[in-house]
Design a protein around this motif. Structure first.
Motif, mmCIF file in Angstrom:
data_model
loop_
_atom_site.group_PDB
_atom_site.id
_atom_site.type_symbol
_atom_site.label_atom_id
_atom_site.label_comp_id
_atom_site.label_asym_id
_atom_site.label_seq_id
_atom_site.Cartn_x
_atom_site.Cartn_y
_atom_site.Cartn_z
ATOM 1 N N UNK A 93 0.813 -1.218 0.000
ATOM 2 C CA UNK A 93 0.000 0.000 0.000
ATOM 3 C C UNK A 93 0.846 1.268 0.000
ATOM 4 N N UNK A 94 2.149 1.121 0.242
ATOM 5 C CA UNK A 94 3.061 2.260 0.375
ATOM 6 C C UNK A 94 2.643 3.175 1.526
ATOM 7 N N UNK A 95 2.111 2.556 2.574
ATOM 8 C CA UNK A 95 1.792 3.261 3.812
ATOM 9 C C UNK A 95 2.764 2.785 4.878
ATOM 10 N N UNK A 96 3.057 3.647 5.825
ATOM 11 C CA UNK A 96 3.962 3.251 6.900
ATOM 12 C C UNK A 96 3.233 2.345 7.888
ATOM 13 N N UNK A 97 4.022 1.586 8.641
ATOM 14 C CA UNK A 97 3.440 0.742 9.687
ATOM 15 C C UNK A 97 2.659 1.604 10.670
ATOM 16 N N UNK A 98 3.230 2.735 10.995
ATOM 17 C CA UNK A 98 2.587 3.655 11.944
ATOM 18 C C UNK A 98 1.226 4.115 11.420
ATOM 19 N N UNK A 99 1.165 4.440 10.136
ATOM 20 C CA UNK A 99 -0.090 4.895 9.547
ATOM 21 C C UNK A 99 -1.134 3.782 9.574
ATOM 22 N N UNK A 100 -0.739 2.573 9.229
ATOM 23 C CA UNK A 100 -1.672 1.445 9.245
ATOM 24 C C UNK A 100 -2.187 1.209 10.661
ATOM 25 N N UNK A 101 -1.293 1.287 11.637
ATOM 26 C CA UNK A 101 -1.719 1.114 13.033
ATOM 27 C C UNK A 101 -2.681 2.236 13.448
ATOM 28 N N UNK A 102 -2.401 3.452 12.983
ATOM 29 C CA UNK A 102 -3.282 4.588 13.285
ATOM 30 C C UNK A 102 -4.683 4.340 12.717
ATOM 31 N N UNK A 103 -4.753 3.833 11.489
ATOM 32 C CA UNK A 103 -6.053 3.543 10.898
ATOM 33 C C UNK A 103 -6.772 2.441 11.664
ATOM 34 N N UNK A 104 -6.015 1.538 12.254
ATOM 35 C CA UNK A 104 -6.641 0.519 13.108
ATOM 36 C C UNK A 104 -7.195 1.177 14.372
ATOM 37 N N UNK A 105 -6.391 2.040 15.000
ATOM 38 C CA UNK A 105 -6.820 2.713 16.225
ATOM 39 C C UNK A 105 -8.083 3.539 16.013
ATOM 40 N N UNK A 106 -8.215 4.127 14.831
ATOM 41 C CA UNK A 106 -9.387 4.958 14.539
ATOM 42 C C UNK A 106 -10.561 4.136 14.025
ATOM 43 N N UNK A 107 -10.361 2.830 13.849
ATOM 44 C CA UNK A 107 -11.432 1.946 13.431
ATOM 45 C C UNK A 107 -11.681 1.896 11.938
#
Length: 146
Positions: free
Chosen positions: A15-29
């Motif tokens: 996806x060319x997204x950072x691990x941090x960004x993916x985790x953030x999207x998880x945190x926000x649901x």
């Protein structure tokens, strides 16, 4: 879609997204991993990757997290209604609900088209500016001796 599971690193690369960004999207649901490994690692499917790609495409167009969530909710409900295994009549959308969801998606499509046009104008102006600077440099470059 495929039920093969991927770890977050593979998803980040695809996806060319950072691990941090993916985790953030998880945190926000916005995107919840489909599973966890025995060791607790996040596991994602192709469907999860597709959701992340929708988010990735919306972000540079200025959509908020709430707007992303709203669009994903609408598309999830439409997709579930159209799925072959959605045979339970109680889970089916009625015509008014379906039309309301489609209208939400149309609204996002229109907003995306408007943002794309604004970006085209900005890009054109940026290219004109770069061309102006190149022309100035060409006019003022020292002559080379043969």
């Amino acid at each position: 879609m495929d039920d093969k599971h991927m770890q977050i690193g593979e998803v980040a690369a695809r996806t060319e997204l950072s691990l941090r960004t993916i985790r953030h999207y998880e945190e926000t649901g916005l995107v919840i991993p489909s599973a966890r490994s025995q060791g607790g690692f996040r596991l994602y499917t192709e469907t999860d990757v597709a959701r992340l790609m929708v988010i990735r495409r919306m972000k540079p167009l200025g959509f908020t997290l709430d707007q992303m969530r709203d669009l994903l909710d609408a598309t999830d409900r439409l997709d579930a209604d159209g799925a072959e295994d959605a045979t339970n009549a109680a889970d089916r959308l009625d015509a008014d609900e379906r039309e309301a969801l489609l209208e939400r998606v149309r609204t996002y499509r229109q907003a995306a088209a408007e943002q794309v046009e604004k970006l085209r104008v900005q890009l054109s102006r940026a290219e004109d500016f770069a061309d102006t600077l190149s022309a100035r440099l060409d006019r003022n470059a020292p002559a080379t001796r043969v």
